[in-house]
Design a protein around this motif. Structure first.
Motif, short mmCIF file in Angstrom:
data_model
loop_
_atom_site.label_atom_id
_atom_site.label_comp_id
_atom_site.label_asym_id
_atom_site.label_seq_id
_atom_site.Cartn_x
_atom_site.Cartn_y
_atom_site.Cartn_z
N LYS A 166 4.88 -10.18 -18.71
CA LYS A 166 3.72 -9.54 -19.34
C LYS A 166 2.56 -10.53 -19.41
N LYS A 167 2.88 -11.76 -19.78
CA LYS A 167 1.84 -12.78 -19.92
C LYS A 167 1.20 -13.09 -18.56
N ALA A 168 2.03 -13.11 -17.53
CA ALA A 168 1.53 -13.50 -16.21
C ALA A 168 0.75 -12.38 -15.54
N THR A 169 1.15 -11.14 -15.75
CA THR A 169 0.55 -10.05 -14.97
C THR A 169 -0.21 -9.04 -15.81
N VAL A 184 4.01 -9.69 4.16
CA VAL A 184 3.59 -8.67 5.13
C VAL A 184 3.73 -7.30 4.45
N ASP A 185 2.70 -6.49 4.54
CA ASP A 185 2.76 -5.14 4.00
C ASP A 185 3.57 -4.26 4.95
N ASP A 186 4.75 -3.82 4.50
CA ASP A 186 5.59 -3.02 5.41
C ASP A 186 5.21 -1.54 5.39
N GLU A 187 4.29 -1.15 4.50
CA GLU A 187 3.78 0.22 4.40
C GLU A 187 4.90 1.24 4.20
N SER A 188 6.10 0.78 3.86
CA SER A 188 7.28 1.66 3.73
C SER A 188 7.44 2.52 4.98
N SER A 212 0.87 -1.18 0.00
CA SER A 212 0.00 0.00 0.00
C SER A 212 0.90 1.22 0.00
N GLY A 213 0.34 2.37 -0.35
CA GLY A 213 1.12 3.60 -0.35
C GLY A 213 1.88 3.80 -1.66
N THR A 214 2.77 4.80 -1.64
CA THR A 214 3.47 5.23 -2.85
C THR A 214 4.22 4.09 -3.54
N TYR A 215 4.80 3.18 -2.75
CA TYR A 215 5.65 2.15 -3.33
C TYR A 215 4.92 0.84 -3.61
N ALA A 216 3.59 0.85 -3.53
CA ALA A 216 2.83 -0.40 -3.69
C ALA A 216 3.14 -1.08 -5.02
N ALA A 217 3.25 -0.28 -6.09
CA ALA A 217 3.49 -0.87 -7.41
C ALA A 217 4.82 -1.62 -7.43
N LEU A 218 5.82 -1.08 -6.71
CA LEU A 218 7.13 -1.71 -6.67
C LEU A 218 7.04 -3.04 -5.93
N GLY A 219 6.34 -3.02 -4.78
CA GLY A 219 6.18 -4.24 -4.00
C GLY A 219 5.48 -5.32 -4.80
N ASN A 220 4.44 -4.93 -5.52
CA ASN A 220 3.70 -5.91 -6.31
C ASN A 220 4.54 -6.47 -7.45
N ILE A 228 7.83 -6.78 -7.55
CA ILE A 228 8.85 -7.68 -7.00
C ILE A 228 8.21 -9.03 -6.66
N THR A 229 7.04 -8.97 -6.00
CA THR A 229 6.35 -10.20 -5.61
C THR A 229 5.98 -11.04 -6.83
N ASP A 230 5.38 -10.40 -7.82
CA ASP A 230 4.93 -11.16 -8.99
C ASP A 230 6.10 -11.76 -9.75
N ALA A 231 7.23 -11.04 -9.80
CA ALA A 231 8.40 -11.58 -10.49
C ALA A 231 8.98 -12.77 -9.73
N MET A 232 8.93 -12.71 -8.38
CA MET A 232 9.41 -13.84 -7.59
C MET A 232 8.56 -15.07 -7.85
N LYS A 233 7.24 -14.86 -7.90
CA LYS A 233 6.34 -16.00 -8.13
C LYS A 233 6.52 -16.54 -9.55
N LEU A 234 6.79 -15.62 -10.49
CA LEU A 234 7.04 -16.06 -11.87
C LEU A 234 8.28 -16.96 -11.92
N ALA A 235 9.35 -16.53 -11.25
CA ALA A 235 10.58 -17.32 -11.23
C ALA A 235 10.33 -18.68 -10.59
N ALA A 236 9.50 -18.69 -9.54
CA ALA A 236 9.19 -19.96 -8.87
C ALA A 236 8.42 -20.89 -9.80
N ARG A 237 7.49 -20.32 -10.57
CA ARG A 237 6.73 -21.15 -11.52
C ARG A 237 7.65 -21.73 -12.59
N GLU A 238 8.66 -20.95 -12.99
CA GLU A 238 9.60 -21.47 -13.99
C GLU A 238 10.36 -22.68 -13.44
N ARG A 239 10.37 -22.81 -12.11
CA ARG A 239 11.00 -23.98 -11.47
C ARG A 239 9.93 -24.92 -10.93
#
Lengths: 286, 392
Positions: free
Chosen positions: B293-296, B73-77, B38-46, B48-59
């Motif tokens: 792009k395909k995943a998100t 956990v939402d650190d709210e920056s 949440s907050g200004t950096y929410a897009a960054l957090g999302n 990072i998370t989605d890319a981590m899950k993408l890498a996990a799916r590739e494995r």
């Protein structure tokens, strides 16, 4: 500092102050006449900027955005006043702060929901996308000249309305003694609605004019709100004239503070406010 | 095709048995995500998370045979809430590996705790020097960048372009200060001169007064640090003041990252340095960007790359220790040996556990970030004050 640079910084400060005046004038009127501390005023500024971005992106014209957006925001202001603000007239300031702060959160979420968290740019109208030379080496964007001129026009129009029209007379009367105005048979309810709605439209107009200069981003309303409160306090609560000179003072001290005392820049506006209050505890026009 | 009941039952029983045996030795791998949602950096957090899950799916959703359980956990920056959030993940959720955050203030609070608790930690964005400098620790790695890496290489780029007299302008908080210090170090070494430093209080965005000042100084170029909304505004103001065509603008890559659309034509010609560019032309990057792009449905960015590499680096290291996170010493040694063919180019960890990576020169052309070349090959953070570097 050379003379031409000094002149340019003077212009910068005045322009910043004039834009601030548009926001602060609505705030001071609503506080002075309706007696309501309206924290959501900054949100109206933000919504104005987002509307400018949204409409300008579709029509390609900032003018269209202003023509559609300002009446739309006036309507929103009227609805907010009827639904949320009106029941609070007889309550204390704490209830008003709580409710209007709640509105801030609500509008922020609405903005997030409708526009997302991205930063958006609004193009300067093509007619004004040139620069005016100032002195020998400096240039000033024509759009800043335009916003400054527009703000002066709005300020002059407000002065005419408040001094010369019946509506303005009632507003002035309401500011000094609302109960007496009511006793004289004037419908205060309608007056308050109209005033709140006008204040909302002014804040939105400021947001729209500022959009090409500041870009549009979440939370842009809050920083303006804080400065506007400083202007209202410096100018004296309820006084348009005070708000005008207060805004210029804030704009100029912020600008010159940045250039002359860079390490102290963020505090300088508040130092000026404290100094004004020491000399005139009720503000410039109080 | 129809299964007979007997073979079906047999197969089920076998898979159950296998599952139990598997479960006993290979519990789920709990990865903690301390990121802003949440907050200004929410897009960054999302991202990072989605890319981590993408890498996990590739494995196939497993690292060294262990299924992953994400604990986010939402650190709210909010650095003030960071100690409680970190403790929640380490003591409450008992994560095997902690990752995050975006905000450097949160990272500093996190460092204090993980240095005590010895939790294996991977910093996925925050660029504060201290993470792999004064506070560096064997159990802490970083897959993103250090502030030094985003701005020091720009000094060389500017000197090569013949910009000798330069004005610095930056937001006066740790990220801006560290970027400027790194730039000045490189710039002074190459014989450049800083004409003036303009520190703008964070997060103020009223720049007009300072821009008038720059126009009167007439330097060869301006080097800046701004990011996000402030960067969008600064670049527009800079062009509006008529400076774009007179005094070239340089910056750390965050000046244009993610805000190029908002800056529009005003950003044209700006040169920045960063360890990644969307348009980087290599096979790993093309594959990564397509998959993301395909995943998100969104475009990948520099933040997503760090998340993506985090999981791939972890996977490579965990395989060497058969997924045993208890063998921390061996796992750390394995991570130190990891070599990745990352979307950003070759990637490995330095002795201080910060990435050694190429830093690229990018320029905005036609509204797009184009890569001009490598500003610094295998750029390595100097890791000032890191005991691990001195020891080895």
């Amino acid at each position: 500092m050379t003379l031409s640079l000094f002149g340019l910084q003077l212009l910068n400060g005045i322009e910043q102050g004039l834009l601030l005046f548009l926001v602060a004038s609505g705030l001071t009127l609503v506080f002075g006449v309706l007696g309501v501390l309206n924290f959501a005023h900054g949100s109206f500024y933000m919504l104005g900027a987002y509307l400018a971005y949204w409409i300008a992106a579709r029509t390609g014209s900032l003018l269209a955005a202003v023509l559609i957006g300002v009446p739309a925001m006036a309507l929103i202001g009227w609805i907010v006043e009827r639904l949320a603000i009106a029941p609070l007239y007889r309550r204390d300031h704490l209830s008003q702060v709580l409710l209007t702060y709640g509105l801030v959160l609500l509008f922020n979420e609405l903005q997030r929901f409708a526009f997302g968290n991205d930063v958006h740019g609004v193009d300067t109208p093509r007619l004004l996308a040139f620069r005016v030379p100032v002195g020998s080496a400096q240039e000033w964007p024509a759009y800043r000249v335009f916003t400054a001129a527009a703000c002066i026009c709005v300020a002059a129009a407000m002065r005419q309305v408040i001094l010369k029209t019946r509506f303005g007379m009632r507003v002035r009367a309401g500011a000094s003694n609302a109960e007496m105005v009511e006793a004289l048979g004037i419908d205060v309810r309608k007056l308050f609605s109209a005033l709140f709605s006008a204040g909302t439209a002014l804040a939105a107009l400021a947001g729209m004019l500022a959009a090409p200069l500041t870009t549009v981003y979440p939370g842009m309303g809050e920083s303006v709100l804080v400065l506007s409160f400083v202007v209202v306090v410096i100018g004296g609560i309820g006084s348009i004239r005070g708000a005008f000179f207060g805004a210029l003072l804030v704009g100029l001290s912020d600008t010159f503070g940045k250039v002359l005392l860079p390490g102290f820049a963020s505090a300088i506006v508040y130092a000026v406010m404290a100094a004004v209050l020491l000399v005139r505890p009720r503000g410039l026009a109080g | 095709m129809s299964l007979s009941r007997r073979t079906f039952l047999g197969a089920t029983a076998a898979s159950f048995a296998a599952g139990r045996a598997f479960g006993a030795s290979k519990a789920k791998l709990r990865i903690g995500l301390l990121l802003p949602y949440s907050g200004t950096y929410a897009a960054l957090g999302n991202n990072i998370t989605d890319a981590m899950k993408l890498a996990a799916r590739e494995r196939d959703g497993k690292l060294a045979g262990r299924e992953i359980e994400w604990v986010a956990v939402d650190d709210e920056s909010d650095p003030g809430k960071a100690p409680a959030n970190v403790n929640k993940l380490i003591a409450g959720e008992k994560v095997d590996i902690l990752t995050g955050p975006v905000h450097s203030g949160v990272a500093m609070a996190m460092m204090q705790i993980v240095r005590q608790e010895k939790t294996l930690t991977i910093v996925t964005n925050a660029g504060a020097q201290a993470v792999t400098g004064q506070l560096c620790a064997p159990n802490v790695f970083r897959t993103s960048f250090s502030n030094w890496q985003t701005s020091n290489p720009c000094a060389e780029v500017m000197l090569k372009d013949g910009r000798k007299n330069v004005v610095l302008m930056f937001w006066n908080y740790s990220f801006g200060q560290e970027s400027m210090a790194a730039f000045k170090e490189g710039f002074a070494k190459g014989g450049g001169k800083i004409v003036k430093e303009i520190a703008v209080p964070f997060p103020q965005t009223e720049f007009q007064a300072n821009l008038s000042e720059i126009a009167s100084i007439k330097p060869d170029a301006v080097f800046v640090f701004f990011a996000g909304a402030g960067a969008a505004k600064f670049v527009k103001d800079y062009a509006d003041a008529g400076l774009r065509d007179k005094v070239p603008l340089y910056g750390s890559g965050f000046l244009t990252e993610g805000v190029l659309g908002a800056q529009g034509a005003a950003a044209e010609g700006i040169k920045t340095t960063l360890h990644y560019a969307d348009s980087l032309d290599n096979a790993a990057n093309r594959k990564f960007r397509d998959a993301f792009k395909k995943a998100t449905g969104r475009e990948a960015d520099v933040y997503a790359v760090a998340g993506y590499d985090t999981v791939h680096a972890l996977a490579a290291a965990l395989e060497k220790v058969q997924g045993d996170t208890g063998a921390q010493k061996e796992l750390i040694a394995a991570l130190e040996q990891v070599r990745l063919d990352s979307p950003r180019g070759p990637f490995r960890f330095s002795k201080a556990h910060n990435p050694i990576q190429n830093v690229y020169v990018r320029q905005v052309k036609g509204g797009k970030e184009t890569v001009l070349g490598i500003a610094q090959k295998d750029a390595e953070d100097p890791a000032f004050g890191c005991a691990m570097v001195a020891a080895k």
